[in-house]
Scaffold this motif. Structure first.
Motif, PDB file in Angstrom:
ATOM      1  N   CYS A 120      84.615  23.643 -37.842  1.00 21.92           N
ATOM      2  CA  CYS A 120      84.287  22.264 -37.439  1.00 21.92           C
ATOM      3  C   CYS A 120      83.191  22.246 -36.374  1.00 21.92           C
ATOM      4  N   PHE A 175      81.222  18.832 -37.314  1.00 23.29           N
ATOM      5  CA  PHE A 175      82.002  17.903 -38.132  1.00 23.29           C
ATOM      6  C   PHE A 175      83.383  17.684 -37.528  1.00 23.29           C
ATOM      7  N   HIS A 176      83.820  16.419 -37.525  1.00 25.85           N
ATOM      8  CA  HIS A 176      85.183  16.076 -37.117  1.00 25.85           C
ATOM      9  C   HIS A 176      85.856  15.412 -38.305  1.00 25.85           C
ATOM     10  N   GLY A 208      87.713  13.285 -40.991  1.00 24.58           N
ATOM     11  CA  GLY A 208      88.059  11.874 -40.966  1.00 24.58           C
ATOM     12  C   GLY A 208      89.543  11.619 -40.837  1.00 24.58           C
ATOM     13  N   LYS A 235      90.704  10.935 -37.285  1.00 26.96           N
ATOM     14  CA  LYS A 235      89.987   9.903 -36.526  1.00 26.96           C
ATOM     15  C   LYS A 235      90.792   8.634 -36.296  1.00 26.96           C
ATOM     16  N   ARG A 238      76.138  17.154 -32.955  1.00 25.49           N
ATOM     17  CA  ARG A 238      76.536  16.598 -34.252  1.00 25.49           C
ATOM     18  C   ARG A 238      78.045  16.389 -34.314  1.00 25.49           C
ATOM     19  N   ARG A 239      78.816  17.336 -33.776  1.00 29.00           N
ATOM     20  CA  ARG A 239      80.276  17.173 -33.805  1.00 29.00           C
ATOM     21  C   ARG A 239      80.710  15.984 -32.969  1.00 29.00           C
ATOM     22  N   SER A 284      79.952  12.891 -34.900  1.00 30.89           N
ATOM     23  CA  SER A 284      80.940  12.756 -35.963  1.00 30.89           C
ATOM     24  C   SER A 284      82.279  12.278 -35.395  1.00 30.89           C
ATOM     25  N   SER A 301      82.198   8.555 -34.705  1.00 28.92           N
ATOM     26  CA  SER A 301      81.879   7.678 -35.851  1.00 28.92           C
ATOM     27  C   SER A 301      83.117   7.387 -36.703  1.00 28.92           C
TER      28      SER A 301
END
Length: 300
Positions: free
Chosen positions: A38, A43-44, A46, A49, A169-170, A173, A176
């Motif tokens: 990750c 990336f996290h 979804g 979240k 970027r993480r 993410s 978001s």
């Protein structure tokens, strides 16, 4: 993972820290690889979240029928917090190595505490007294601090501080497409979209806010003689002068972002009921300061 309390409230997936610890003992390598992937991919997931937003009453409020009398704490999935804690460590380590944080920031930093900030304030004041000067301080609490973090401005700030692209970027993410289910009196509401801020309750939220709060150098440059001290979202501006008037004039330059661009001050406001100031004069008040908060003046 070992530091996580078994009694911590689980997130929306209802998986407790105790259960994750059992899985950790069974297959530590798989969890480690997941977290590393990750971070590397920025990336996290979804599925991590959605938070449960629990209303916590703020102490000492006169009217608990008002929304502002409560603080919303986000209960996040335990496995998600493991990823967030790793990201927080990497961000903090980079900022310490590159000296990216303001020297007066004492939150989210190893071997620093709120007590250290108070000790520095007292030491500076005593030195000012020895010079027969007046010392003054303005204390501010950033209004809805974590809720008002702007994702685009945070990303730009992280780039300016030289953080690795994967971490940026993480973070983008992570911020978001977030959702929250509000919990009131044990009743869980529907999932609703959240388009701003970082969840209060996340291990990475404090260091992200400290990164976002890049106002100190600009204020100190715009208002000569001012020096900032802070502990995450609690901010203090200190200055010395020849008399009360000079000190008040200098502090006025720090309270509204004087000399700063709109972008630098964006989203950073002190609550109307959360500001106070202290004028410290050794002779006039017998070695004690005089403080004012909400119009009430008292010795300190």
């Amino acid at each position: 993972m070992r530091g996580a309390a078994n009694t911590s409230a689980p997130g929306d997936d209802r998986i407790s820290a105790g259960i994750v610890k059992v899985f950790w003992q069974w297959d530590e390598q798989r969890i480690t690889q997941l977290v590393r992937a990750c971070i590397r991919l920025g990336f996290h997931p979804g599925i991590w979240k959605t938070a449960k937003g629990v209303f916590i009453p703020k102490p000492g409020k006169p009217d608990y029928s008002k929304v502002r009398a409560y603080r919303v704490i986000s209960l996040l999935d335990v496995i998600s917090k493991l990823l967030e804690r790793t990201a927080a460590h990497l961000i903090a380590d980079h900022l310490e190595r590159k000296r990216g944080l303001h020297e007066g920031q004492f939150g989210c930093r190893k071997r620093r505490s709120c007590v250290d900030a108070v000790a520095i304030l007292m030491n500076r004041t005593q030195k000012a007294w020895s010079e027969r000067k007046v010392a003054g301080a303005l204390f501010m609490d950033v209004k809805s601090a974590f809720n008002n973090v702007n994702k685009a401005l945070l990303g730009k700030r992280m780039e300016e501080l030289g953080l690795e692209a994967d971490l940026i970027r993480r973070t983008m993410s992570f911020m978001s497409d977030r959702r929250v289910k509000l919990v009131l009196d044990g009743e869980v509401g529907e999932s609703n979209a959240v388009d701003t801020g970082v969840p209060q309750g996340s291990p990475v939220a404090p260091i992200l806010f400290v990164t976002y709060l890049g106002i100190f150098d600009a204020v100190e440059k715009a208002a000569p003689g001012i020096s900032g001290l802070s502990f995450v979202d609690d901010i203090g501006w200190w200055v010395k002068g020849r008399n009360d008037g000079e000190v008040v004039e200098k502090l006025s330059g720090s309270s509204g972002g004087h000399g700063m661009g709109k972008e630098q001050w964006s989203g950073i406001r002190s609550g109307e009921d959360r500001g106070s100031h202290v004028l410290e004069e050794e002779e006039r008040h017998g070695g004690k300061g005089q403080g004012e908060s909400g119009g009430q003046r008292s010795p300190i």
